[in-house]
Design an enzyme around this catalytic site. Structure first.
Site, short mmCIF file in Angstrom:
data_model
loop_
_atom_site.label_atom_id
_atom_site.label_comp_id
_atom_site.label_asym_id
_atom_site.label_seq_id
_atom_site.Cartn_x
_atom_site.Cartn_y
_atom_site.Cartn_z
N ASP A 121 -15.02 4.46 -6.79
CA ASP A 121 -14.82 4.45 -8.42
C ASP A 121 -15.94 4.29 -9.05
O ASP A 121 -16.76 2.89 -9.05
CB ASP A 121 -13.39 4.59 -8.90
CG ASP A 121 -13.43 2.95 -8.91
OD1 ASP A 121 -13.02 2.54 -7.59
OD2 ASP A 121 -12.92 2.64 -9.48
N ASP A 154 -23.00 0.14 -9.15
CA ASP A 154 -21.24 0.25 -9.16
C ASP A 154 -20.44 1.15 -8.97
O ASP A 154 -20.75 2.01 -9.93
CB ASP A 154 -21.44 -1.05 -10.56
CG ASP A 154 -19.86 -1.32 -9.97
OD1 ASP A 154 -19.20 -2.28 -9.27
OD2 ASP A 154 -19.45 -2.16 -11.65
N GLU A 188 -11.09 0.21 -7.70
CA GLU A 188 -11.61 -0.85 -8.29
C GLU A 188 -11.90 -1.43 -9.49
O GLU A 188 -11.27 -1.95 -10.04
CB GLU A 188 -12.98 -1.14 -6.71
CG GLU A 188 -13.18 -3.04 -7.07
CD GLU A 188 -13.74 -3.28 -9.08
OE1 GLU A 188 -14.10 -4.17 -8.67
OE2 GLU A 188 -14.27 -1.99 -9.51
N ASP A 215 -18.53 -7.92 0.71
CA ASP A 215 -18.49 -6.63 -0.79
C ASP A 215 -19.25 -6.99 -1.67
O ASP A 215 -20.47 -7.42 -1.36
CB ASP A 215 -17.02 -6.94 -1.40
CG ASP A 215 -16.35 -6.13 -2.28
OD1 ASP A 215 -16.64 -5.03 -2.10
OD2 ASP A 215 -15.43 -6.83 -2.99
N HIS A 459 -22.43 -1.07 -15.77
CA HIS A 459 -21.55 -0.55 -16.55
C HIS A 459 -21.97 -0.34 -18.59
O HIS A 459 -21.39 0.23 -18.98
CB HIS A 459 -20.67 -1.60 -17.25
CG HIS A 459 -19.14 -1.92 -15.65
ND1 HIS A 459 -17.78 -2.74 -16.48
CD2 HIS A 459 -19.24 -1.73 -14.31
CE1 HIS A 459 -17.35 -2.34 -14.90
NE2 HIS A 459 -18.09 -2.35 -13.84
#
Length: 486
Positions: A121, A154, A188, A215, A459
């Site tokens: 996502d 991301d 997430e 991760d 982001h």
């Protein structure tokens, strides 16, 4: 007097001897690895496949908006189409609405599996900002040496880098000795409850414990650690926790023309002022301390002398770290007043005042400890203190003396031989927090070289990954899988 001066001189000489001895013994903790296995990557073809994934707008459900179910379904179909060997050789299990768990069975069932974790996502693009991107945010365009689009960093870059590496290893006939699990969450960015949390629960129910977890997390940065001239590969070995305290004060209300000596807003303001004036104590421990233990030996002698003797110089180091917001956050549970509510009109006394203070909890502290701190500092029975919304305890600090840690260090330096590998404390949360009960070796690292300007793309606007950087990430994942599974 001469005896006193002589005694002082002896003490000074002895202290200098201790400091210098520790500095000279403060030697490099970097692994000196053997050459990596040769691994060829068609960088342009891999970039094009990543671009195809970025074109799918995989937004998880959030704030009353439904998830983009069709985009997730299309992405899973795309993964099957682009990585046929992987889907033929590995067991695939759908978990929750959008997440998937793959099992690559090893030849030795007695070995604990290794887990590679990523999420599918992405965060939404701020409304009205799409036109400001150099290339449309869901174009997946490969241009100017970069793959452009939301999720490039991301975290589809990680997910598809892992897929690329496994597909190529299968094509080369590689068979792992240790079982390798690939877990790709679908939520997430909104908490990971239906994805990573559900997958971790499934493994626990099956009695699975893990040798290691890898991760998303730290990256390869230059100029991040003062005194270290080499790029530093930052590996998250722990995460801060999250808690918001809700403070409520009841007032009598009424007209502002006849106010009491202190209104509900005044009482609450005093409480917030006290909290900001009395932050939780700064401590150099866990990942933040380990950063200097691993990076310190790579510095010049003066800095080595400092970090080799934290038993003496820790207060000085903490004074420097707490002077800046970015480094202060690495050494204490932070206090941030974020919301304040009172009356809805300027001439009405509030019958109720409410504030929210967000805390990012340092490993070693706890949410309950934070609430006790709030009550003690506020010290006012008129202020009712509780918690609000999502709460997460800080993660345990992962081992840095295990074979799993050494294998990760080796893998990084095999593919990126010029870097210094160092642990650090992650300030944000990742899906890995759900797996900390399954392994002592939970690490957070993205094998990408970034500069400070690139961080704003996470982001933010113009998210992208370089074509060559993505190829290096694929090489890393392939080498890491070879190392941890044999």
């Amino acid at each position: 007097m001469k005896r006193i001066l002589l005694s002082l001189l002896v003490v000074v000489v002895a202290l200098a001897g201790v400091l210098l001895t520790k500095a000279f013994r403060f030697t490099s903790r970097q692994v000196q690895p053997e050459a990596p296995v040769a691994f060829s990557v068609d960088a342009e073809a891999a970039a094009a496949r990543l671009g195809g994934a970025l074109r799918l707008k995989t937004l998880a459900a959030a704030e009353g908006l439904p998830a983009e179910d069709a985009a997730f379904a299309a992405l899973h179909d795309y993964m099957r189409e682009q990585y046929p060997r992987l889907h033929q050789a590995l067991k695939r299990e759908a978990v929750g609405p959008h997440s998937v768990l793959y099992t690559w069975a090893g030849t030795d069932a007695s070995l604990r599996p290794a887990l590679l974790l990523a999420h599918l996502d992405v965060v939404p693009v701020a409304p009205g900002t799409e036109a400001s991107w150099t290339h449309p945010p869901y174009s997946g365009l490969v241009a100017d040496g970069y793959v452009w689009g939301r999720g490039a960093l991301d975290d589809k870059g990680s997910a598809f880098g892992i897929l690329e590496s496994v597909e190529a290893l299968l094509a080369a006939g590689f068979q792992p000795r240790r079982t390798v699990l690939l877990a790709f969450g679908g939520d997430e960015e909104v908490g990971g409850h239906e994805g990573a949390e559900a997958m971790a629960k499934l493994l626990r129910e099956r009695g699975v414990t893990l040798e290691s977890v890898l991760d998303e997390g730290g990256m390869i940065m230059s100029g991040t650690v003062p005194g270290v001239t080499s790029p530093v590969a930052l590996v998250g070995v722990s995460e801060k926790g999250f808690a918001s305290a809700e403070l409520i004060v009841a007032g009598e209300g009424g007209h502002s023309s006849m106010p009491p000596p202190q209104t509900a807003v005044g009482v609450l303001s005093r409480a917030i002022t006290r909290l900001e004036a009395s932050p939780m104590p700064a401590r150099l421990r866990g990942g933040s301390r380990a950063l200097f233990e691993f990076a310190g030996p790579e510095m010049g002698f003066g800095m080595r002398l400092l970090f080799a003797n934290l038993w003496l110089f820790e207060p000085l180091v903490l004074r420097q770290l707490t002077a800046k917001a970015t480094t202060n956050a690495a050494v204490r549970t932070t206090t941030a007043a974020t919301m304040f509510e009172g009356s809805e009109r300027d001439n009405v006394l509030p019958a109720r005042a409410r504030a929210v203070v967000n805390f990012r909890v340092l490993p070693g502290d706890s949410v309950e400890g934070v609430l006790e701190h709030v009550r003690r500092v506020v010290d006012d029975p008129r202020v009712k203190v509780g918690t609000l919304g999502f709460i997460s305890e800080p993660s345990p600090v992962s081992r840095m003396d295990s074979e799993a840690w050494t294998l990760l260090q080796r893998s990084v330096r095999q593919v990126f031989p010029d870097v210094v590998v160092a642990p650090y404390l992650m300030l944000g949360a990742t899906d890995s927090r759900y797996f900390t009960g399954l392994s002592e070796n939970v690490y957070r690292f993205m094998p990408l070289r970034l500069d400070s300007a690139d961080l704003s793309r996470l982001h933010g606007k113009d998210e992208r990954v370089s074509v060559e950087g993505y190829a290096d990430a694929i090489r890393f994942y392939a080498q890491y899988v070879r190392n941890v599974s044999n």
